[in-house]
Design a protein around this motif. Structure first.
Motif, PDB file in Angstrom:
ATOM      1  N   VAL A 160       0.835  -1.203   0.000  1.00  0.00           N
ATOM      2  CA  VAL A 160       0.000   0.000   0.000  1.00  0.00           C
ATOM      3  C   VAL A 160       0.871   1.255   0.000  1.00  0.00           C
ATOM      4  CG1 VAL A 160      -1.665   1.338   1.369  1.00  0.00           C
ATOM      5  CG2 VAL A 160      -2.025  -1.120   1.006  1.00  0.00           C
ATOM      6  N   VAL A 161       1.933   1.269   0.792  1.00  0.00           N
ATOM      7  CA  VAL A 161       2.847   2.425   0.805  1.00  0.00           C
ATOM      8  C   VAL A 161       3.420   2.646  -0.590  1.00  0.00           C
ATOM      9  CG1 VAL A 161       5.052   3.298   1.701  1.00  0.00           C
ATOM     10  CG2 VAL A 161       3.408   2.225   3.263  1.00  0.00           C
ATOM     11  N   SER A 162       3.848   1.574  -1.241  1.00  0.00           N
ATOM     12  CA  SER A 162       4.405   1.665  -2.588  1.00  0.00           C
ATOM     13  C   SER A 162       3.368   2.204  -3.577  1.00  0.00           C
ATOM     14  CB  SER A 162       4.897   0.275  -3.022  1.00  0.00           C
ATOM     15  OG  SER A 162       5.509   0.341  -4.279  1.00  0.00           O
ATOM     16  N   ILE A 163       2.159   1.710  -3.520  1.00  0.00           N
ATOM     17  CA  ILE A 163       1.087   2.164  -4.417  1.00  0.00           C
ATOM     18  C   ILE A 163       0.767   3.640  -4.190  1.00  0.00           C
ATOM     19  CG2 ILE A 163      -1.391   1.925  -4.912  1.00  0.00           C
ATOM     20  CD1 ILE A 163      -0.953  -1.144  -4.371  1.00  0.00           C
ATOM     21  N   VAL A 164       0.708   4.057  -2.939  1.00  0.00           N
ATOM     22  CA  VAL A 164       0.454   5.472  -2.631  1.00  0.00           C
ATOM     23  C   VAL A 164       1.554   6.346  -3.227  1.00  0.00           C
ATOM     24  CG1 VAL A 164       0.371   7.168  -0.754  1.00  0.00           C
ATOM     25  CG2 VAL A 164      -0.998   5.075  -0.609  1.00  0.00           C
ATOM     26  N   LEU A 165       2.804   5.900  -3.137  1.00  0.00           N
ATOM     27  CA  LEU A 165       3.905   6.673  -3.721  1.00  0.00           C
ATOM     28  C   LEU A 165       3.794   6.744  -5.241  1.00  0.00           C
ATOM     29  CD1 LEU A 165       6.665   5.459  -1.307  1.00  0.00           C
ATOM     30  CD2 LEU A 165       6.038   7.849  -1.686  1.00  0.00           C
ATOM     31  N   PHE A 166       3.395   5.647  -5.882  1.00  0.00           N
ATOM     32  CA  PHE A 166       3.156   5.681  -7.332  1.00  0.00           C
ATOM     33  C   PHE A 166       2.086   6.717  -7.672  1.00  0.00           C
ATOM     34  CE2 PHE A 166       4.269   0.903  -7.612  1.00  0.00           C
ATOM     35  CZ  PHE A 166       5.613   1.191  -7.845  1.00  0.00           C
ATOM     36  N   LEU A 167       1.003   6.720  -6.913  1.00  0.00           N
ATOM     37  CA  LEU A 167      -0.094   7.651  -7.166  1.00  0.00           C
ATOM     38  C   LEU A 167       0.325   9.100  -6.926  1.00  0.00           C
ATOM     39  CD1 LEU A 167      -3.080   5.624  -5.669  1.00  0.00           C
ATOM     40  CD2 LEU A 167      -2.601   6.076  -8.099  1.00  0.00           C
ATOM     41  N   LEU A 168       1.111   9.333  -5.883  1.00  0.00           N
ATOM     42  CA  LEU A 168       1.590  10.702  -5.629  1.00  0.00           C
ATOM     43  C   LEU A 168       2.453  11.198  -6.788  1.00  0.00           C
ATOM     44  CD1 LEU A 168       2.451  10.466  -1.822  1.00  0.00           C
ATOM     45  CD2 LEU A 168       0.530  11.698  -2.884  1.00  0.00           C
ATOM     46  N   GLN A 189       2.205   9.967  -9.967  1.00  0.00           N
ATOM     47  CA  GLN A 189       1.306  10.011 -11.123  1.00  0.00           C
ATOM     48  C   GLN A 189       0.530  11.330 -11.191  1.00  0.00           C
ATOM     49  OE1 GLN A 189       0.755   7.791 -13.656  1.00  0.00           O
ATOM     50  NE2 GLN A 189      -0.760   9.161 -14.546  1.00  0.00           N
ATOM     51  N   TYR A 190       0.118  11.829 -10.033  1.00  0.00           N
ATOM     52  CA  TYR A 190      -0.673  13.064  -9.993  1.00  0.00           C
ATOM     53  C   TYR A 190       0.178  14.299  -9.688  1.00  0.00           C
ATOM     54  CZ  TYR A 190      -4.665  10.027 -10.448  1.00  0.00           C
ATOM     55  OH  TYR A 190      -5.565   9.105 -10.928  1.00  0.00           O
ATOM     56  N   ASP A 191       1.481  14.188  -9.941  1.00  0.00           N
ATOM     57  CA  ASP A 191       2.421  15.318  -9.791  1.00  0.00           C
ATOM     58  C   ASP A 191       2.386  15.962  -8.409  1.00  0.00           C
ATOM     59  OD1 ASP A 191       3.465  15.135 -12.421  1.00  0.00           O
ATOM     60  OD2 ASP A 191       1.721  16.222 -13.195  1.00  0.00           O
ATOM     61  N   ILE A 192       2.211  15.137  -7.386  1.00  0.00           N
ATOM     62  CA  ILE A 192       2.195  15.644  -6.019  1.00  0.00           C
ATOM     63  C   ILE A 192       3.569  15.485  -5.381  1.00  0.00           C
ATOM     64  CG2 ILE A 192       1.181  15.293  -3.714  1.00  0.00           C
ATOM     65  CD1 ILE A 192      -1.388  14.332  -5.230  1.00  0.00           C
ATOM     66  N   PHE A 193       4.260  14.392  -5.722  1.00  0.00           N
ATOM     67  CA  PHE A 193       5.569  14.079  -5.116  1.00  0.00           C
ATOM     68  C   PHE A 193       6.421  13.409  -6.177  1.00  0.00           C
ATOM     69  CE2 PHE A 193       8.109  11.146  -2.284  1.00  0.00           C
ATOM     70  CZ  PHE A 193       8.848  12.138  -1.667  1.00  0.00           C
ATOM     71  N   TRP A 194       7.333  14.156  -6.818  1.00  0.00           N
ATOM     72  CA  TRP A 194       8.062  13.614  -7.959  1.00  0.00           C
ATOM     73  C   TRP A 194       8.944  12.415  -7.623  1.00  0.00           C
ATOM     74  CZ3 TRP A 194      13.257  13.281  -8.189  1.00  0.00           C
ATOM     75  CH2 TRP A 194      13.997  14.126  -7.365  1.00  0.00           C
ATOM     76  N   PRO A 195       9.561  12.305  -6.410  1.00  0.00           N
ATOM     77  CA  PRO A 195      10.350  11.096  -6.149  1.00  0.00           C
ATOM     78  C   PRO A 195       9.490   9.873  -5.793  1.00  0.00           C
ATOM     79  CG  PRO A 195      10.988  12.879  -4.634  1.00  0.00           C
ATOM     80  CD  PRO A 195       9.743  13.290  -5.338  1.00  0.00           C
TER      81      PRO A 195
END
Length: 149
Positions: free
Chosen positions: A61-69, A71-77
């Motif tokens: 879930v942590v990994s998926i949330v980071l992918f989504l962040l 994807q939506y240009d919220i957190f580039w790393p």
């Protein structure tokens, strides 16, 4: 240049996850969430799944949330960090669940020095079926004493 930076973030995350696995295993799984982890040390059910698998789901879930962040240009790393966590999860699953515990009957013939050391270290960890007094909480990096003949 940016690709090199992303690769460094990915590699840093992957190696940091070994520390996270050690820390989580020692202080959380053998600590306040022992109730989820204890069935991994002493099977008390008939299911193929263990309550311990919840930790795997948490990191997914942590990994998926980071992918989504990302994807939506919220957190580039988010992408290289998410992929680093995912890659460590795959490595952990292959080494711990398949190679060591044989949850799938694969990798049975691997018998090199590293494989024997990882198996020995994990066997020493599972010698203790209780919450306390354990040793060797890491997965991919284990003390040198387990590699001696």
């Amino acid at each position: 240049m940016i690709v090199l930076f992303w690769i460094l973030i990915f590699l840093g995350t992957f190696f940091f996850m070994e520390f996270m696995a050690w820390f989580t295993h020692k202080y959380i799984m053998h600590g306040f969430l022992w109730s989820l982890h204890k069935d991994h040390h002493k099977k008390d059910h008939d299911s193929w799944f263990e309550r311990n698998d919840a930790f795997f789901i948490f990191y997914a879930v942590v990994s998926i949330v980071l992918f989504l962040l990302w994807q939506y240009d919220i957190f580039w790393p988010g992408l290289p960090i998410g992929v680093g966590i995912f890659a460590y999860g795959v490595a952990y699953f292959l080494v711990h669940d398949i190679f060591i515990h044989q949850r799938f009957k694969m990798f049975r013939r691997i018998n090199n020095r590293y494989a024997r050391g990882v198996r020995r270290a994990h066997k020493m960890h599972h010698k203790k079926i209780g919450k306390g007094g354990g040793e060797c909480f890491g997965m991919l990096v284990v003390p040198f004493k387990y590699f001696k003949k």
